[in-house]
Design a protein around this motif. Structure first.
Motif, PDB file in Angstrom:
ATOM      1  N   CYS A  73       0.751  -1.360   0.006  1.00 33.27           N
ATOM      2  CA  CYS A  73      -0.013  -0.125  -0.299  1.00 33.27           C
ATOM      3  C   CYS A  73       0.918   1.285  -0.020  1.00 33.27           C
ATOM      4  O   CYS A  73       1.646   1.500   0.761  1.00 33.27           O
ATOM      5  CB  CYS A  73      -0.867  -0.014   1.293  1.00 33.27           C
ATOM      6  N   CYS A 125       0.012   3.794   3.261  1.00 35.77           N
ATOM      7  CA  CYS A 125       0.291   3.404   4.719  1.00 35.77           C
ATOM      8  C   CYS A 125       1.522   2.644   4.719  1.00 35.77           C
ATOM      9  O   CYS A 125       2.335   2.310   5.731  1.00 35.77           O
ATOM     10  CB  CYS A 125      -0.659   2.552   5.216  1.00 35.77           C
ATOM     11  N   GLY A 176      -1.180  -1.052   6.821  1.00 40.53           N
ATOM     12  CA  GLY A 176      -2.704  -1.341   6.831  1.00 40.53           C
ATOM     13  C   GLY A 176      -3.578   0.059   7.160  1.00 40.53           C
ATOM     14  O   GLY A 176      -3.285   0.852   8.102  1.00 40.53           O
ATOM     15  N   CYS A 177      -4.287   0.268   6.253  1.00 39.46           N
ATOM     16  CA  CYS A 177      -5.043   1.749   6.286  1.00 39.46           C
ATOM     17  C   CYS A 177      -6.490   1.431   5.398  1.00 39.46           C
ATOM     18  O   CYS A 177      -6.783   0.322   5.183  1.00 39.46           O
ATOM     19  CB  CYS A 177      -4.536   2.790   5.685  1.00 39.46           C
ATOM     20  N   CYS A 230      -6.318   0.471   1.855  1.00 43.44           N
ATOM     21  CA  CYS A 230      -5.899  -1.026   1.226  1.00 43.44           C
ATOM     22  C   CYS A 230      -6.697  -2.098   2.289  1.00 43.44           C
ATOM     23  O   CYS A 230      -6.565  -3.219   2.266  1.00 43.44           O
ATOM     24  CB  CYS A 230      -4.641  -1.260   1.681  1.00 43.44           C
TER      25      CYS A 230
HETATM   26 ZN   LIG Z   1      -2.900   1.069   3.301  1.00 42.34          ZN
END
Ligand SMILES: [Zn+2]
Length: 415
Positions: free
Chosen positions: A333, A336, A340-341, A344
């Motif tokens: 991604c 981020c 993890g955000c 994504c």
């Molecule tokens: Zn992300």
């Protein structure tokens, strides 16, 4: 008098000034006993001319425009016929003389009878006419245009100019060119093909046989009235740029390294991330001993070139009719960095393109025209990606429709 009236017609080109003077002098001799007086001649000329100034009966804008245009035409006609210093002096007296000049006459006669509400319009026209006549005299005297004439055509260079907008590439075009240039640097050439394709090039030779369920994954817009043609000749709007793979292989023997940017069409309802018209960049590499490692290395390099060297790639098994094996490519991604955000969906990865090793069935179609594409001797890979999806990621655009809306507030951000 018939002769005189003709001579006094200032617009008439039939009589030279000398002839006019001669006629006027003759009349003056009859009218005045001071037959040798030059001033008498001129006085007479002026009287004659002034009689041509019509009496104004209407004072609306159009009538005033017409009346002043007539006087200006007469002055220009007079000036055009001038030759010799005496004639110039006669012109000056006739038009600008302080006692009997025509302008004086116009001012006195027209202004006097004008109703009060017309006086301003009349005065403005008179003030514009005067520098014109003065300019004609100056020109006749060999001088340049007078101050008033110069002032009338002066340009104020201190005024702000008309600003032209800076032209810029559309974000889709820019992204498309960026992707293309990454592969151009790897030695790929660029191929293009028709947007209206045959069923054969769009589907059959790409290993989508008639009736194959894989065709249902690309909701196709077909050209109407094609029912009588054999299925492979029926026209449709291409659903991917893959047909250009076959067109390229048919036109040249291996090796091939080509990227194919272009517009494609699918019968998709428009929403935030879908549009019935969008853009793809497809790639094809064919040579001896091309392996899946080459595919991975090429795409890993391309994703780093497009999104930054920190980007990682990973490959997942997938299915496309024209490649075997096939893979979906995910990149870490870019928002981020893989933690993890929302973008994504907390996975740390974003799926970006499809790829695979060219299916031998595709090479078999190419070998019909170019025997060099013998699947036993050569191998290759192909890949394809959506330009809009990459542009939306790169520029943080959440609505695909903004690319096509033509809103300058949106597009201006990319200038
Ligand atoms: Zn992300």
């Amino acid at each position: 008098m018939r002769h005189l009236r003709a001579a006094s017609d200032v617009a008439s080109a039939r009589f030279s000034l000398e002839e006019r003077f001669a006629a006027v002098q003759a009349e003056a001799r009859r009218s005045f006993s001071r037959s040798d007086s030059n001033s008498g001649t001129i006085f007479c000329l002026v009287r004659m001319m002034n009689e041509e100034i019509p009496n104004l009966t209407a004072f609306d804008e159009a009538a005033l425009d017409e009346a002043f245009a007539l006087v200006e035409r007469q002055a220009r006609g007079d000036a055009a016929a001038l030759d010799g210093d005496a004639a110039v002096e006669a012109f000056r007296l006739k038009w600008l003389g302080t006692k009997q000049g025509r302008l004086k006459e116009v001012s006195a006669r027209w202004l006097k009878v004008a109703p009060p509400e017309a006086k301003k319009a009349l005065g403005m026209r008179f003030n514009a006419l005067k520098p014109v006549v003065e300019g004609l005299l100056d020109a006749a005297l060999g001088a340049g245009p007078n101050d008033a004439a110069l002032a009338a055509e002066a340009i104020d260079i201190t005024l702000p100019g008309t600003r032209r907008l800076t032209g810029a590439e559309h974000p889709i075009t820019r992204t498309l060119n960026e992707i293309t240039s990454v592969f151009a640097a790897l030695g790929y050439s660029v191929g293009v093909g028709p947007e209206v394709e045959t069923d054969f090039y769009n589907f059959e030779c790409m290993n989508f046989p008639p009736g194959h369920p894989a065709r249902d994954t690309q909701d196709t817009l077909v050209v109407a009235g094609q029912e009588r043609r054999p299925q492979r000749d029926r026209l449709l709007l291409r659903t991917h740029t893959s047909p250009v793979q076959m067109r390229t292989m048919e036109s040249q023997p291996p090796p091939v390294r080509i990227v194919i940017p272009g517009k494609v069409h699918r019968n998709d309802a428009a929403d935030a991330t879908h549009s019935p018209i969008f853009h793809q960049v497809e790639g094809l590499c064919v040579d001896t001993n091309i392996t899946f490692s080459d595919l991975k290395g090429t795409l890993d390099h391309a994703m780093k070139a497009l999104f930054g060297s920190a980007v990682k790639t990973r490959f997942f098994p997938s299915f496309f009719p024209f490649t075997e094996p096939s893979a979906d490519v995910q990149i870490s991604c870019i928002f981020c960095g893989g933690k993890g955000c929302r973008k994504c969906k907390n996975s740390g990865w974003i799926e970006l393109l499809g790829c695979g090793m060219v299916d031998p069935a595709v090479f078999a179609f190419a070998a019909e025209k170019q025997p060099g594409y013998d699947p036993k001797k050569i191998s290759g890979f192909a890949f394809g990606m959506g330009v809009e999806r990459i542009a939306m990621m790169k520029y943080g655009v959440s609505e695909i429709g903004q690319f096509y809306a033509g809103d300058m507030r949106f597009l201006g951000q990319f200038a």
